[in-house]
Design a protein around this motif. Structure first.
Motif, PDB file in Angstrom:
ATOM      1  N   ASN A 340       7.476  -8.088   6.872  1.00  0.00           N
ATOM      2  CA  ASN A 340       6.173  -7.440   6.786  1.00  0.00           C
ATOM      3  C   ASN A 340       5.248  -7.926   7.888  1.00  0.00           C
ATOM      4  N   GLU A 341       4.226  -7.170   8.101  1.00  0.00           N
ATOM      5  CA  GLU A 341       3.150  -7.542   9.012  1.00  0.00           C
ATOM      6  C   GLU A 341       1.841  -7.380   8.268  1.00  0.00           C
ATOM      7  N   ASP A 342       1.182  -8.498   7.976  1.00  0.00           N
ATOM      8  CA  ASP A 342      -0.059  -8.490   7.189  1.00  0.00           C
ATOM      9  C   ASP A 342       0.151  -7.844   5.826  1.00  0.00           C
ATOM     10  N   ARG A 344       2.171  -5.361   5.132  1.00  0.00           N
ATOM     11  CA  ARG A 344       2.729  -4.013   5.281  1.00  0.00           C
ATOM     12  C   ARG A 344       4.224  -4.127   5.591  1.00  0.00           C
ATOM     13  N   TYR A 352       4.129  -2.185   0.527  1.00  0.00           N
ATOM     14  CA  TYR A 352       3.459  -3.444   0.833  1.00  0.00           C
ATOM     15  C   TYR A 352       4.129  -4.558   0.035  1.00  0.00           C
ATOM     16  N   LYS A 358       6.817 -12.115   0.079  1.00  0.00           N
ATOM     17  CA  LYS A 358       6.133 -11.792   1.338  1.00  0.00           C
ATOM     18  C   LYS A 358       6.196 -12.949   2.330  1.00  0.00           C
ATOM     19  N   ARG A 359       5.905 -14.160   1.853  1.00  0.00           N
ATOM     20  CA  ARG A 359       5.710 -15.286   2.764  1.00  0.00           C
ATOM     21  C   ARG A 359       6.723 -16.412   2.595  1.00  0.00           C
ATOM     22  N   CYS A 371      -3.377 -14.539  -0.761  1.00  0.00           N
ATOM     23  CA  CYS A 371      -2.274 -13.727  -0.270  1.00  0.00           C
ATOM     24  C   CYS A 371      -2.428 -12.282  -0.749  1.00  0.00           C
ATOM     25  N   ASP A 374      -5.321 -10.522   1.030  1.00  0.00           N
ATOM     26  CA  ASP A 374      -4.945 -10.151   2.398  1.00  0.00           C
ATOM     27  C   ASP A 374      -4.133  -8.857   2.405  1.00  0.00           C
ATOM     28  N   THR A 375      -3.197  -8.740   1.468  1.00  0.00           N
ATOM     29  CA  THR A 375      -2.397  -7.521   1.399  1.00  0.00           C
ATOM     30  C   THR A 375      -3.249  -6.330   0.993  1.00  0.00           C
ATOM     31  N   ASP A 377      -6.381  -5.954   1.538  1.00  0.00           N
ATOM     32  CA  ASP A 377      -7.190  -5.593   2.712  1.00  0.00           C
ATOM     33  C   ASP A 377      -6.406  -4.684   3.656  1.00  0.00           C
ATOM     34  N   THR A 378      -5.111  -4.948   3.798  1.00  0.00           N
ATOM     35  CA  THR A 378      -4.276  -4.096   4.632  1.00  0.00           C
ATOM     36  C   THR A 378      -4.149  -2.703   4.011  1.00  0.00           C
TER      37      THR A 378
END
Length: 455
Positions: A340-342, A344, A352, A358-359, A371, A374-375, A377-378
């Motif tokens: 993923n990127e940010d 996504r 998402y 994710k991390r 976390c 942040d997702t 927000d994307t």
């Protein structure tokens, strides 16, 4: 803009924090449907947090508030790839968020790991927490010594649970089958091994201090492991490591009393080389390590060539977790995460990801809140491009799962029935709750709707 519909797969902290952030948005009306493989929500708060840590579990009250929101729906006992598909979710929702965590354990990769008596911490933690997948896990408590590989909080949790007195265990929400087994277990010594030194350990000061508060347990720290640690080392390592070292020095300075019939030994700079035994593990062969500073990878453990053999009838690996692939969702096999990127999903379609999937398996429960934000927000940045049909009926609600097609689905009211039953039985037993631990028991309580606790 019409209502925005989001499916969240996974009901642990990352999933609930994501739902809360979505439902708080002001400029768009978000509807959230959450899907969970088990009949119960809350993820690791229910099945991962140690039973003797009730304060950490209080975050479930925050999740319950989110679940009461008029634009939130819960669908338990629904598995992605079995009961619903990725395609169905993408057809019916504007966006899908995967919050499934990291459920696989990492292997030691050494000879003898397949022997009976060698198990993963995921199995042990799930077993004593009443996770349905681990009710029948082969946890053999007939040995006198258990060895745990790992220097994180999970390793200390397991060591503590194996060493607690029956009275201490009975005050928790530990699963009944584990309570019965631990009350009669013969383990008198738990050795926790880390491949690097105490400065590199990832457990927290609070977990260390709790070891020193256990009834009848002596915590054995080799003073040699703490020699040579300077103030400059502690300044460079940070405040948490400094507190860890202070806690270790305090424990190392204590004398063993006659009442302390059990022992937890913390040993550093040791790596497993082999587990030995005929059909059941009997011995562990260790390499003693030297530490070397690597400018690229920090402090590395280097085999010194010195060997040590330790008798043990139970070996538990607590060296980390990794995620598992989902139904046709892009997956990074090397890292064990969804790429993923940010948040996504790379190669995804309005998809998402949040949390450990994710991390990677890092941080504590609270880490998932940022976390998740942040997702979300994307997602917010993408919303204008995500709404699939601007002419859709404002009253549209997805029907990926219906009671007619999935009669065993667990809705919010069903989960509330389970929750109330467990709390009521716990109250009568003088415990926080008594968990139902099998799928059949959970579904029986869920769909009875009005259940009475036994007298």
């Amino acid at each position: 803009m019409p209502p925005f519909h989001v499916a969240i797969v996974g009901s642990g902290p990352a999933g609930f924090f994501s739902a809360a952030a979505l439902l708080k948005l002001k400029d768009v009306s978000v509807h959230v449907d959450m899907f969970e493989r088990l009949p119960t929500p809350w993820g690791l708060v229910r099945s991962g947090v140690a039973p003797d840590h009730p304060k950490i579990k209080m975050v479930s009250a925050v999740f319950a508030k989110t679940a009461d929101h008029e634009r939130f729906r819960f669908f338990g006992n629904v598995e992605l790839g079995k009961d619903i598909t990725r395609g169905t979710l993408l057809d019916q929702y504007d966006a899908v968020i995967y919050a499934v965590g990291a459920q696989e354990d990492r292997r030691l990769g050494i000879p003898g790991e397949e022997l009976a008596g060698s198990v993963a911490a995921t199995d042990v933690v799930g077993w004593y927490n009443g996770h349905p997948d681990f009710v029948s896990a082969p946890i053999d408590l007939s040995a006198e010594r258990a060895v745990i590989f790992g220097n994180g909080n999970v390793a200390l949790d397991v060591a503590r649970m194996l060493s607690m007195s029956p009275a201490e265990l009975r005050a928790t929400d530990i699963a009944d089958h584990a309570l019965e087994a631990l009350e009669s277990n013969t383990i008198r010594e738990v050795t926790v091994l880390g491949r690097r030194g105490p400065l590199q350990a990832t457990f927290t000061p609070a977990e260390l201090r709790e070891l020193g508060e256990l009834s009848g347990v002596y915590v054995d720290i080799d003073p040699a492991d703490l020699e040579g640690i300077t103030d400059d080392d502690l300044d460079a390592a940070g405040s948490i490591v400094r507190l860890n070292i202070e806690a270790l020095r305090d424990l190392a300075g204590r004398d063993r009393s006659p009442e302390q019939t059990k022992r937890i030994a913390l040993r550093f700079r040791r790596s497993p080389l082999e587990l030995r035994g005929d059909t059941h593990v009997q011995n562990v062969v260790l390499a003693r390590n030297d530490l070397r500073v690597d400018s690229m990878n920090g402090v590395k453990a280097i085999d010194s060539g010195e060997r040590e053999t330790v008798e043990a009838g139970l070996v538990i690996r607590a060296i980390g977790y990794r995620g598992s692939p989902l139904d046709n969702v892009p997956f990074d096999e090397r890292r064990g995460v969804i790429p993923n990127e940010d948040g996504r999903v790379i190669g995804g379609d309005r998809e998402y990801v949040v949390g450990w999937i994710k991390r990677g398996p890092s941080g504590i429960i609270g880490t998932n809140k940022k976390c998740a934000q942040d997702t979300v927000d994307t997602v917010v940045r993408d919303i204008a491009d995500l709404v699939s049909d601007s002419s859709r009926d404002p009253d549209y609600r997805p029907n990926a799962v219906s009671v007619h097609r999935h009669p065993q689905v667990v809705l919010a009211e069903h989960w509330n029935a389970i929750n109330e039953y467990e709390l009521e039985v716990g109250k009568r037993s003088g415990r926080p709750r008594v968990k139902l631990c099998t799928i059949s028991e959970l579904l029986e309580a869920a769909h009875a709707m009005r259940v009475s606790a036994p007298e």
